[in-house]
Design an enzyme around this catalytic site. Structure first.
Site, PDB file in Angstrom:
ATOM      1  N   SER A  46       0.876  -1.178   0.000  1.00  0.00           N
ATOM      2  CA  SER A  46       0.000   0.000   0.000  1.00  0.00           C
ATOM      3  C   SER A  46       0.914   1.229   0.000  1.00  0.00           C
ATOM      4  O   SER A  46       1.215   1.793   1.051  1.00  0.00           O
ATOM      5  CB  SER A  46      -0.891   0.019   1.249  1.00  0.00           C
ATOM      6  OG  SER A  46      -1.624  -1.161   1.360  1.00  0.00           O
ATOM      7  N   LYS A  98      -6.641   1.987  -3.326  1.00  0.00           N
ATOM      8  CA  LYS A  98      -6.314   1.426  -2.003  1.00  0.00           C
ATOM      9  C   LYS A  98      -6.234   2.557  -0.963  1.00  0.00           C
ATOM     10  O   LYS A  98      -6.729   2.427   0.159  1.00  0.00           O
ATOM     11  CB  LYS A  98      -4.990   0.667  -2.084  1.00  0.00           C
ATOM     12  CG  LYS A  98      -4.438   0.179  -0.756  1.00  0.00           C
ATOM     13  CD  LYS A  98      -5.283  -0.892  -0.092  1.00  0.00           C
ATOM     14  CE  LYS A  98      -4.737  -1.236   1.293  1.00  0.00           C
ATOM     15  NZ  LYS A  98      -5.567  -2.173   2.014  1.00  0.00           N
ATOM     16  N   LYS A 124       0.247   5.899   7.752  1.00  0.00           N
ATOM     17  CA  LYS A 124       0.906   6.057   6.445  1.00  0.00           C
ATOM     18  C   LYS A 124      -0.125   6.082   5.304  1.00  0.00           C
ATOM     19  O   LYS A 124      -0.045   6.894   4.386  1.00  0.00           O
ATOM     20  CB  LYS A 124       1.888   4.884   6.294  1.00  0.00           C
ATOM     21  CG  LYS A 124       2.521   4.673   4.955  1.00  0.00           C
ATOM     22  CD  LYS A 124       1.922   3.575   4.111  1.00  0.00           C
ATOM     23  CE  LYS A 124       1.743   2.219   4.703  1.00  0.00           C
ATOM     24  NZ  LYS A 124       1.141   1.215   3.844  1.00  0.00           N
TER      25      LYS A 124
HETATM   26  P1  NDP Z   1       4.737  -5.961   8.298  1.00  0.00           P
HETATM   27  O1  NDP Z   1       5.404  -4.842   8.992  1.00  0.00           O
HETATM   28  O2  NDP Z   1       4.112  -7.057   9.071  1.00  0.00           O
HETATM   29  O3  NDP Z   1       5.786  -6.671   7.295  1.00  0.00           O
HETATM   30  C1  NDP Z   1       6.653  -5.976   6.461  1.00  0.00           C
HETATM   31  C2  NDP Z   1       7.630  -6.963   5.881  1.00  0.00           C
HETATM   32  O4  NDP Z   1       8.511  -6.282   4.987  1.00  0.00           O
HETATM   33  C3  NDP Z   1       8.523  -7.621   6.949  1.00  0.00           C
HETATM   34  O5  NDP Z   1       8.614  -8.999   6.655  1.00  0.00           O
HETATM   35  C4  NDP Z   1       9.874  -6.957   6.733  1.00  0.00           C
HETATM   36  O6  NDP Z   1      10.961  -7.814   7.046  1.00  0.00           O
HETATM   37  C5  NDP Z   1       9.826  -6.716   5.251  1.00  0.00           C
HETATM   38  N1  NDP Z   1      10.786  -5.710   4.825  1.00  0.00           N
HETATM   39  C6  NDP Z   1      10.969  -4.473   5.324  1.00  0.00           C
HETATM   40  N2  NDP Z   1      11.955  -3.837   4.664  1.00  0.00           N
HETATM   41  C7  NDP Z   1      12.405  -4.724   3.744  1.00  0.00           C
HETATM   42  C8  NDP Z   1      13.413  -4.688   2.777  1.00  0.00           C
HETATM   43  N3  NDP Z   1      14.160  -3.585   2.627  1.00  0.00           N
HETATM   44  N4  NDP Z   1      13.620  -5.781   2.017  1.00  0.00           N
HETATM   45  C9  NDP Z   1      12.872  -6.897   2.160  1.00  0.00           C
HETATM   46  N5  NDP Z   1      11.885  -7.003   3.068  1.00  0.00           N
HETATM   47  C10 NDP Z   1      11.658  -5.919   3.845  1.00  0.00           C
HETATM   48  O7  NDP Z   1       3.685  -5.291   7.301  1.00  0.00           O
HETATM   49  P2  NDP Z   1       2.339  -5.913   6.702  1.00  0.00           P
HETATM   50  O8  NDP Z   1       2.629  -7.241   6.129  1.00  0.00           O
HETATM   51  O9  NDP Z   1       1.245  -5.723   7.689  1.00  0.00           O
HETATM   52  O10 NDP Z   1       2.059  -4.855   5.538  1.00  0.00           O
HETATM   53  C11 NDP Z   1       2.775  -4.866   4.316  1.00  0.00           C
HETATM   54  C12 NDP Z   1       2.052  -3.924   3.353  1.00  0.00           C
HETATM   55  O11 NDP Z   1       0.723  -4.417   3.139  1.00  0.00           O
HETATM   56  C13 NDP Z   1       1.909  -2.490   3.902  1.00  0.00           C
HETATM   57  O12 NDP Z   1       2.027  -1.576   2.861  1.00  0.00           O
HETATM   58  C14 NDP Z   1       0.502  -2.499   4.481  1.00  0.00           C
HETATM   59  O13 NDP Z   1      -0.036  -1.199   4.525  1.00  0.00           O
HETATM   60  C15 NDP Z   1      -0.223  -3.414   3.503  1.00  0.00           C
HETATM   61  N6  NDP Z   1      -1.407  -4.085   4.008  1.00  0.00           N
HETATM   62  C16 NDP Z   1      -1.420  -4.620   5.288  1.00  0.00           C
HETATM   63  C17 NDP Z   1      -2.564  -5.243   5.756  1.00  0.00           C
HETATM   64  C18 NDP Z   1      -2.632  -5.841   7.136  1.00  0.00           C
HETATM   65  O14 NDP Z   1      -3.746  -6.178   7.603  1.00  0.00           O
HETATM   66  N7  NDP Z   1      -1.513  -6.033   7.843  1.00  0.00           N
HETATM   67  C19 NDP Z   1      -3.787  -5.358   4.917  1.00  0.00           C
HETATM   68  C20 NDP Z   1      -3.614  -4.855   3.564  1.00  0.00           C
HETATM   69  C21 NDP Z   1      -2.486  -4.220   3.157  1.00  0.00           C
HETATM   70  P3  NDP Z   1      11.735  -7.704   8.450  1.00  0.00           P
HETATM   71  O15 NDP Z   1      10.701  -7.859   9.520  1.00  0.00           O
HETATM   72  O16 NDP Z   1      12.685  -8.859   8.377  1.00  0.00           O
HETATM   73  O17 NDP Z   1      12.377  -6.358   8.447  1.00  0.00           O
END
Ligand code: NDP
Length: 289
Positions: free
Chosen positions: A98, A173, A241
Site C-alpha cells: 500500500s 487502495k 501512512k
Molecule cells: P509488516 O510490517 O508485518 O511486514 C513488512 C515486511 O517487509 C517484513 O517482513 C519486513 O521484514 C519486510 N521488509 C521491510 N523492509 C524490507 C526490505 N528492505 N527488504 C525486504 N523485506 C523488507 O507489514 P504488513 O505485512 O502488515 O504490511 C505490508 C504492506 O501491506 C503495507 O504496505 C501495508 O499497509 C499493507 N497491508 C497490510 C494489511 C494488514 O492487515 N496487515 C492489509 C492490507 C495491506 P523484516 O521484519 O525482516 O524487516
C-alpha cells in the site's frame, strides 16, 4: 505442468500467509531474510529456497511479488539499479504494497523502460483474508499483464478488480484506507456513546449491522476494541501512512474528515504505532480523560 518460479519480498503479517498459499499451490518460491528469521524458516520448512540477497532472489524468479511496509522500502528495494539489473528478461513485477501512486509510477517507468512488465496490485482483506486466501486485489497496469498474473493472484485472492492504469491500484487502495480509518474512529465513538447510554455493545452491533450505520469496521473490529485486544493485525503506523497517502494525493481538494483523521492517528502513533490500528480507540479514551 511446472509452475513458474516466484521471488517474494516482504514476508510480514500479509506476505507470509500469501507466500504460503503460493507454495501450497505448487509455485517454487524464492526468498531472502531481511531482519526477521522466523518467516524465512517457516517458508523454507515448506519448501522455499532461501537466497543471500534480494538480487539473488530476482535472478531466480519469473514473477517477483513485493509487499513491503511503505514507499521508502519500495524505493530502496525496487529502484536499486543492481536489483533491476538482476531481473531476468520475461520476469513480471507484481507490486502489492500500500504505497503512493507517485512512487508506483516511478517504479513502473524504470521497469517498463527495462522491458519488465509491472502490475500495481495492492490488497485488502487483512491478515485473516491473507490466511484464508480470500484477499481483494486492486490491479492496475496493462490488462495483458493482469491476464498473465491471474493464476498466481488467485492463490491468495478471492476477488481481483481491474482498476485502470499504473497508479490507480495504489490510489483506490489509499481511498479505501482513508474510509477505513474514519470508520474505525466512528466505531470507537459509537462504543463510548453506547456505554454512556447503557446500551449493550453486542446489541449495538446487531442492530446497527442491519441499519444504515453499518460498516465492515463495526462488524469486524468492535470485539477487539471492547476487549482492548490490539495485537496486530494491521499496525496503527501503517494506517497513519495510508491516510497520509490519501491526504497527500488530495492536497488540492477539500478533505476535512481525512485530514482530521490523519491528525488523530499521527498523535496516537508515538505510543500505539506498533499495535493494531484499533488502538486508536485507546488513544481517544485517554485523550478524553
Ligand atoms: P509488516 O510490517 O508485518 O511486514 C513488512 C515486511 O517487509 C517484513 O517482513 C519486513 O521484514 C519486510 N521488509 C521491510 N523492509 C524490507 C526490505 N528492505 N527488504 C525486504 N523485506 C523488507 O507489514 P504488513 O505485512 O502488515 O504490511 C505490508 C504492506 O501491506 C503495507 O504496505 C501495508 O499497509 C499493507 N497491508 C497490510 C494489511 C494488514 O492487515 N496487515 C492489509 C492490507 C495491506 P523484516 O521484519 O525482516 O524487516
Amino acid at each position: 505442468m511446472t509452475k513458474p518460479s516466484v521471488g517474494f519480498l516482504g514476508l510480514g503479517a500479509m506476505g507470509l500467509p500469501m507466500a504460503k498459499h503460493l507454495i501450497q499451490s505448487g509455485y517454487p518460491l524464492h526468498i531472502t531474510c531481511n531482519r526477521s528469521r522466523s518467516p524465512v524458516d517457516a517458508l523454507v520448512a515448506l519448501g522455499a529456497t532461501e537466497h543471500s540477497s534480494a538480487k539473488e532472489v530476482a535472478k531466480h524468479s519469473t514473477f517477483i511479488v513485493t509487499i513491503l511496509p511503505t514507499d521508502k522500502e519500495m524505493e530502496e528495494v525496487l529502484l536499486a539499479p543492481s536489483f533491476i539489473r538482476s531481473i531476468t528478461p520475461g520476469t513480471t513485477l507484481i507490486e502489492m504494497t500500500s504505497g503512493s501512486p507517485s512512487v508506483m509510477k516511478r517504479i513502473a517507468e524504470a521497469y517498463l523502460a527495462s522491458g519488465i512488465p509491472v502490475l500495481d496490485a495492492p490488497v485488502s482483506g487483512g491478515t485473516v483474508g491473507a490466511e484464508k486466501g480470500k484477499l481483494t486485489v486492486m490491479a492496475a497496469g496493462d490488462p495483458s499483464t493482469l491476464d498473465h498474473c491471474q493464476s498466481l493472484l488467485s492463490c491468495f485472492a478471492a476477488t481481483i478488480h481491474y482498476v485502470g492504469s499504473i497508479g490507480a491500484g495504489k490510489g483506490i487502495k489509499a481511498i479505501n484506507q482513508m474510509m477505513a480509518a474514519v470508520h474505525m474512529l466512528a466505531v470507537s465513538e459509537a462504543a463510548v456513546l453506547a456505554e454512556q447510554l447503557d446500551i449493550e455493545p453486542h446489541m449495538l452491533r446487531e442492530v446497527i449491522m442491519s441499519s444504515s450505520g453499518a460498516s465492515w469496521m463495526l462488524e469486524n473490529k468492535l470485539e477487539a476494541l471492547l476487549q482492548e485486544n490490539y495485537i496486530p493485525g494491521f499496525k496503527l503506523s501503517l494506517m497513519r501512512k495510508d491516510i497520509q497517502i490519501a491526504a497527500g494525493e488530495g492536497k488540492t481538494v477539500d478533505l476535512p474528515l481525512s485530514n482530521f483523521a490523519l491528525a488523530l492517528y499521527q498523535q496516537a502513533e508515538s505510543t500505539y504505532g506498533n499495535l493494531d490500528f484499533a488502538a486508536i480507540s485507546q488513544y481517544l479514551s485517554e485523550r478524553g480523560t
